[in-house]
Design an enzyme around this catalytic site. Structure first.
Site, PDB file in Angstrom:
ATOM      1  N   TRP A 100      34.519  78.166   9.711  1.00  0.00           N
ATOM      2  CA  TRP A 100      35.793  78.873   9.784  1.00  0.00           C
ATOM      3  C   TRP A 100      35.870  79.784  11.009  1.00  0.00           C
ATOM      4  O   TRP A 100      36.891  79.833  11.701  1.00  0.00           O
ATOM      5  CB  TRP A 100      36.025  79.643   8.483  1.00  0.00           C
ATOM      6  CG  TRP A 100      37.419  80.168   8.310  1.00  0.00           C
ATOM      7  CD1 TRP A 100      37.793  81.449   8.040  1.00  0.00           C
ATOM      8  CD2 TRP A 100      38.651  79.413   8.366  1.00  0.00           C
ATOM      9  NE1 TRP A 100      39.157  81.542   7.938  1.00  0.00           N
ATOM     10  CE2 TRP A 100      39.715  80.305   8.131  1.00  0.00           C
ATOM     11  CE3 TRP A 100      38.958  78.070   8.609  1.00  0.00           C
ATOM     12  CZ2 TRP A 100      41.053  79.903   8.127  1.00  0.00           C
ATOM     13  CZ3 TRP A 100      40.307  77.672   8.611  1.00  0.00           C
ATOM     14  CH2 TRP A 100      41.325  78.585   8.370  1.00  0.00           C
ATOM     15  N   LYS A 127      36.229  84.799   1.772  1.00  0.00           N
ATOM     16  CA  LYS A 127      36.763  84.761   0.413  1.00  0.00           C
ATOM     17  C   LYS A 127      35.626  84.957  -0.563  1.00  0.00           C
ATOM     18  O   LYS A 127      34.863  84.028  -0.816  1.00  0.00           O
ATOM     19  CB  LYS A 127      37.472  83.425   0.182  1.00  0.00           C
ATOM     20  CG  LYS A 127      38.675  83.233   1.111  1.00  0.00           C
ATOM     21  CD  LYS A 127      39.322  81.883   0.957  1.00  0.00           C
ATOM     22  CE  LYS A 127      40.552  81.776   1.850  1.00  0.00           C
ATOM     23  NZ  LYS A 127      41.138  80.435   1.844  1.00  0.00           N
ATOM     24  N   GLY A 139      44.333  82.583   2.491  1.00  0.00           N
ATOM     25  CA  GLY A 139      45.346  81.561   2.220  1.00  0.00           C
ATOM     26  C   GLY A 139      44.825  80.183   2.576  1.00  0.00           C
ATOM     27  O   GLY A 139      43.701  80.026   3.053  1.00  0.00           O
ATOM     28  N   LYS A 163      39.984  81.815  -6.243  1.00  0.00           N
ATOM     29  CA  LYS A 163      40.414  80.403  -6.129  1.00  0.00           C
ATOM     30  C   LYS A 163      39.203  79.511  -5.896  1.00  0.00           C
ATOM     31  O   LYS A 163      39.214  78.327  -6.224  1.00  0.00           O
ATOM     32  CB  LYS A 163      41.519  80.238  -5.080  1.00  0.00           C
ATOM     33  CG  LYS A 163      41.101  80.394  -3.622  1.00  0.00           C
ATOM     34  CD  LYS A 163      40.552  79.136  -2.996  1.00  0.00           C
ATOM     35  CE  LYS A 163      39.885  79.436  -1.662  1.00  0.00           C
ATOM     36  NZ  LYS A 163      39.195  78.291  -1.082  1.00  0.00           N
ATOM     37  N   ASP A 169      46.537  78.299  -2.454  1.00  0.00           N
ATOM     38  CA  ASP A 169      45.295  77.728  -1.909  1.00  0.00           C
ATOM     39  C   ASP A 169      44.699  76.671  -2.848  1.00  0.00           C
ATOM     40  O   ASP A 169      43.616  76.141  -2.595  1.00  0.00           O
ATOM     41  CB  ASP A 169      44.270  78.865  -1.683  1.00  0.00           C
ATOM     42  CG  ASP A 169      43.324  78.602  -0.511  1.00  0.00           C
ATOM     43  OD1 ASP A 169      43.231  77.444  -0.075  1.00  0.00           O
ATOM     44  OD2 ASP A 169      42.672  79.556  -0.055  1.00  0.00           O
ATOM     45  N   SER A 193      37.185  70.540   0.575  1.00  0.00           N
ATOM     46  CA  SER A 193      36.774  71.818  -0.036  1.00  0.00           C
ATOM     47  C   SER A 193      35.296  71.836  -0.424  1.00  0.00           C
ATOM     48  O   SER A 193      34.830  71.008  -1.220  1.00  0.00           O
ATOM     49  CB  SER A 193      37.605  72.100  -1.292  1.00  0.00           C
ATOM     50  OG  SER A 193      37.013  73.186  -2.001  1.00  0.00           O
ATOM     51  N   ASN A 220      33.879  74.212  -2.189  1.00  0.00           N
ATOM     52  CA  ASN A 220      33.724  74.646  -3.585  1.00  0.00           C
ATOM     53  C   ASN A 220      33.951  73.491  -4.545  1.00  0.00           C
ATOM     54  O   ASN A 220      33.195  73.294  -5.495  1.00  0.00           O
ATOM     55  CB  ASN A 220      34.684  75.819  -3.864  1.00  0.00           C
ATOM     56  CG  ASN A 220      34.190  77.093  -3.208  1.00  0.00           C
ATOM     57  OD1 ASN A 220      33.263  77.726  -3.686  1.00  0.00           O
ATOM     58  ND2 ASN A 220      34.788  77.436  -2.073  1.00  0.00           N
ATOM     59  N   GLU A 225      31.450  79.662  -1.715  1.00  0.00           N
ATOM     60  CA  GLU A 225      31.507  81.094  -2.028  1.00  0.00           C
ATOM     61  C   GLU A 225      31.717  81.387  -3.518  1.00  0.00           C
ATOM     62  O   GLU A 225      31.336  82.434  -4.023  1.00  0.00           O
ATOM     63  CB  GLU A 225      32.644  81.759  -1.242  1.00  0.00           C
ATOM     64  CG  GLU A 225      32.412  81.861   0.256  1.00  0.00           C
ATOM     65  CD  GLU A 225      31.516  83.041   0.643  1.00  0.00           C
ATOM     66  OE1 GLU A 225      30.708  83.492  -0.190  1.00  0.00           O
ATOM     67  OE2 GLU A 225      31.625  83.495   1.788  1.00  0.00           O
TER      68      GLU A 225
END
Ligand SMILES: NC(=O)C1=CN([C@@H]2O[C@H](COP(=O)(O)OP(=O)(O)OC[C@H]3O[C@@H](n4cnc5c(N)ncnc54)[C@H](O)[C@@H]3O)[C@@H](O)[C@H]2O)C=CC1
Ligand SMILES: O=C(CO)COP(=O)(O)O
Length: 320
Positions: free
Chosen positions: A11, A103, A132, A187, A239, A249, A251, A269
């Protein structure tokens, strides 16, 4: 404007690329010995993008901080406290604007990242969060998205948005820092849950996960002093596509790998955040059935399928 981005993972590298793309002078900082930094230094690219020629790479924290008016941080959330401690000892951070692009919640305290950073660095800085939906894989293909920037000072929020808004990312002004930070962190836990549903071939339950997940997190946000409606905005519900349904993703992939008995090696995370949520649920006396189920599956070795089925055996109640 001069902008530095601290952290050169997936990121952070995108954020530097983006800040350069919208016309700023950018330094991207990484730790001298980090794999990501070494790779970027050698090739000026990573798995996702190539760095433009006029974007400077540096391993000097001092230089990166003194260069910039706006300093963006994107490292793993659990490392923020010790990293902030390192920043505090540098000269000249007073008056600068820091934006946290992470996050998570601190696993050991349940604190939001702006709280953690503020505790370590002190009050003489401007502090905002940028959260976001958005995956680097989409942005580099010029697929736009909407994100949110929030702080406790609307003038700071507006100034940052003015500098960073573009036709690739449309920003909204965040109105609830507590809700935005909790929303962004949680999220990821719902993303892990979605991955588990994928792995169990229960994909059709994701709609229910969205409805009940937002509901339980909104209760927590309200109890912690935020506005429950924030959870239905960009930082959380907005999100869900990028997390609960996206092939990108981490996660979601972690959750799927977990129930399939595989290891997922990249940063997810939500794993640390779900520990924080376990404690917050007790501290604020708020039921978080989905988050608790994920905690039990990951940390107490409970069987994923049985734990999910147990959620269905809870007493019937009103929807809202
Ligand atoms: N749409 C969005 O807002 C997105 C937000 N993120 C968030 O960005 C954060 C970073 O995620 P990724 O880039 O995927 O992780 P990553 O693992 O690719 O990168 C993390 C970077 O932090 C560095 N790092 C770790 N500990 C450090 C320390 N103590 N001091 C200095 N550097 C340290 C690592 O060397 C690595 O380069 C996460 O909180 C994630 O949730 C990630 C993707 C999209
Ligand atoms: O926050 C993200 C997308 O908005 C990235 O999610 P993952 O960390 O699960 O890949």
């Amino acid at each position: 404007m001069n902008i530095s981005v601290l952290g050169c993972g997936r990121w952070g590298t995108f954020l530097a690329w983006y800040a350069n793309k919208v016309g700023h002078n950018v330094i991207l900082w990484g730790r001298e010995n980090s794999k990501n930094y070494i790779g970027l230094k050698e090739t000026r690219k990573n798995d996702y993008l190539s760095l433009p020629e006029d974007l400077e790479l540096s391993n000097s924290l001092e230089k990166s901080v003194s260069f910039a008016e706006i300093i963006i941080i994107s490292i793993s959330a659990q490392e923020l406290r010790s990293f902030a401690n390192q920043l505090k000892s540098l000269n000249g951070i007073q008056g600068k604007t820091f934006i946290l692009c992470m996050k998570g919640l601190e696993a050991t305290s349940g604190k939001r990242l702006s709280q953690v950073f503020g505790e370590e660095v002190g009050k003489n800085i401007n502090l905002a969060v940028w959260v976001g939906p958005g995956h680097v894989q989409d942005f580099v293909k010029h697929i736009p998205n909407c994100m949110v920037i929030g702080s406790e000072n609307i003038e700071i929020t507006k100034k940052i948005v003015q500098e960073l808004n573009s036709d690739l990312i449309r920003f909204y002004y965040g109105q609830d820092l507590i809700g935005n930070e909790l929303g962004a962190a949680t999220k990821n836990v719902m993303g892990i849950a979605a991955g588990m549903l994928d792995g169990l071939n229960y994909r059709s339950l994701k709609g229910s996960l969205m409805a009940r997940g937002t509901r339980e997190i909104s209760r927590l946000v309200r109890a912690m002093g935020g506005n429950d409606i924030t959870i239905y905005g960009l930082s959380h519900l907005g999100d869900y596509e990028a997390t609960l349904f996206s092939v990108h993703s981490h996660n979601r992939k972690f959750g799927q790998a977990f129930v399939e008995g595989e290891r997922f090696g990249k940063l997810a995370e939500g794993v640390a955040t779900v520990k924080a949520l376990r404690d917050l649920s007790i501290q604020y006396d708020i039921e978080l059935p989905i988050c608790n189920a994920i905690y039990e599956i990951i940390f107490e070795n409970k069987n994923a399928k049985e734990t999910l089925e147990d959620l269905f055996l809870r007493p019937v109640k009103f929807e809202f």
